[in-house]
Design a protein around this motif. Structure first.
Motif, short mmCIF file in Angstrom:
data_model
loop_
_atom_site.label_atom_id
_atom_site.label_comp_id
_atom_site.label_asym_id
_atom_site.label_seq_id
_atom_site.Cartn_x
_atom_site.Cartn_y
_atom_site.Cartn_z
N PRO A 191 57.13 76.40 -30.25
CA PRO A 191 55.26 75.93 -29.80
C PRO A 191 55.42 77.14 -28.59
N ARG A 192 53.40 76.92 -28.99
CA ARG A 192 53.32 77.90 -27.88
C ARG A 192 52.42 77.47 -26.20
N GLU A 193 52.81 76.20 -25.94
CA GLU A 193 52.89 75.40 -25.03
C GLU A 193 53.80 75.57 -23.82
N PHE A 194 55.61 75.94 -24.53
CA PHE A 194 56.72 75.85 -24.25
C PHE A 194 57.14 77.67 -24.19
N ARG A 195 56.70 77.96 -24.90
CA ARG A 195 56.61 79.60 -25.12
C ARG A 195 56.18 80.36 -23.73
N ASP A 196 54.79 79.96 -23.43
CA ASP A 196 54.00 80.31 -22.89
C ASP A 196 54.92 79.83 -20.42
N TYR A 197 55.66 79.76 -20.91
CA TYR A 197 56.81 78.70 -20.12
C TYR A 197 56.10 79.18 -18.56
N ASN A 198 55.43 78.47 -17.17
CA ASN A 198 54.70 79.19 -16.05
C ASN A 198 53.30 80.21 -16.55
N ASP A 199 52.67 79.72 -17.68
CA ASP A 199 51.23 80.79 -17.87
C ASP A 199 52.44 82.63 -18.20
N ARG A 200 52.99 82.76 -18.83
CA ARG A 200 53.33 84.23 -18.76
C ARG A 200 53.67 84.03 -20.38
N GLU A 201 53.36 85.15 -21.10
CA GLU A 201 53.40 85.47 -22.13
C GLU A 201 55.37 85.94 -22.42
N LYS A 202 55.72 85.02 -23.65
CA LYS A 202 57.30 84.72 -23.24
C LYS A 202 57.93 84.47 -22.05
N GLY A 203 57.41 83.36 -21.67
CA GLY A 203 58.31 82.86 -20.81
C GLY A 203 59.11 82.29 -20.84
N ILE A 204 59.50 81.66 -21.66
CA ILE A 204 60.33 80.37 -21.53
C ILE A 204 62.21 81.67 -22.23
N VAL A 205 61.34 82.24 -23.01
CA VAL A 205 62.77 83.42 -22.90
C VAL A 205 63.05 84.49 -22.06
N ARG A 206 61.66 84.78 -20.94
CA ARG A 206 61.93 85.26 -19.33
C ARG A 206 62.86 84.51 -18.68
N TYR A 207 62.82 83.17 -18.89
CA TYR A 207 63.60 82.14 -18.44
C TYR A 207 64.69 82.24 -18.43
N ALA A 208 64.94 81.97 -19.40
CA ALA A 208 66.12 81.84 -20.33
C ALA A 208 67.27 83.49 -19.92
N MET A 209 66.66 84.04 -20.02
CA MET A 209 67.38 85.81 -19.26
C MET A 209 67.60 85.52 -18.34
N ASN A 210 66.34 84.85 -17.73
CA ASN A 210 66.91 84.96 -15.61
C ASN A 210 68.32 85.97 -15.08
N ASP A 211 68.91 84.90 -15.66
CA ASP A 211 70.58 85.24 -14.95
C ASP A 211 71.19 86.02 -15.90
N TYR A 212 70.82 87.28 -16.43
CA TYR A 212 71.18 88.18 -17.36
C TYR A 212 71.25 88.88 -17.16
N LEU A 213 69.58 89.45 -17.13
CA LEU A 213 68.62 91.03 -17.21
C LEU A 213 68.41 90.96 -15.62
N PRO A 214 67.86 92.45 -15.00
CA PRO A 214 67.87 92.04 -13.48
C PRO A 214 66.20 92.18 -13.66
N LYS A 215 65.62 90.98 -12.72
CA LYS A 215 64.79 90.27 -12.84
C LYS A 215 63.36 90.89 -12.45
N GLU A 216 63.26 92.39 -12.14
CA GLU A 216 62.21 93.41 -12.73
C GLU A 216 62.67 94.10 -13.99
N ILE A 217 63.65 94.13 -15.43
CA ILE A 217 62.98 94.04 -16.18
C ILE A 217 62.39 92.46 -16.87
N VAL A 218 63.44 91.61 -16.26
CA VAL A 218 62.63 89.49 -17.72
C VAL A 218 61.00 89.28 -16.70
#
Length: 138
Positions: free
Chosen positions: A24-51
């Motif tokens: 659902p969109r309200e979860f996808r846009d975590y912290n009011d960022r597009e793809k926020g939930i995916v970014r959050y999920a990748m936080n430990d796997y990719l460099p922060k400047e990419i995420v």
């Protein structure tokens, strides 16, 4: 891919995209960022400047010749006898958009990615897809 080599940019693994698309969109846009939930999920796997980098849509279509080319193609399509697009899109509204070079279309569609040239290209692609796969609209 035909030779076994597959190159993908971050977030483009089809399994991740399929999964995230169904959130659902309200979860996808975590912290009011597009793809926020995916970014959050990748936080430990990719460099922060990419995420957390700002979106950079491609392609940029600011050239007025591009808009003119798409407008002409769309007008020609609407006047042809094999136009399938009008099975799902109001032809009069589309002609109105074309007559004003899209100025009646004031909002960006799908975030900032779809402005007038992209919308016109999208309509042309839909018509092509309807024809190629002989889609029946009921």
């Amino acid at each position: 891919m035909a030779h076994g080599l597959e190159v993908r940019v971050p977030f483009c693994d089809y399994r991740l995209v399929e999964y995230a698309y169904n959130i659902p969109r309200e979860f996808r846009d975590y912290n009011d960022r597009e793809k926020g939930i995916v970014r959050y999920a990748m936080n430990d796997y990719l460099p922060k400047e990419i995420v957390w980098r700002k979106k950079s849509p491609y392609p940029k279509t600011h050239n007025p010749n591009y808009l003119r080319l798409l407008s002409d193609k769309l007008k020609s399509l609407l006047n042809s006898s094999d136009c399938r697009l009008t099975e799902i899109v109001n032809a009069d509204r589309l002609r109105e958009m074309l007559d004003t070079d899209g100025s009646t279309f004031t909002k960006n569609w799908y975030g900032q990615l779809m402005t007038v040239p992209q919308i016109f290209a999208y309509f042309l692609q839909i018509d092509s897809w309807l024809k190629k796969y002989d889609v029946i609209v009921k």
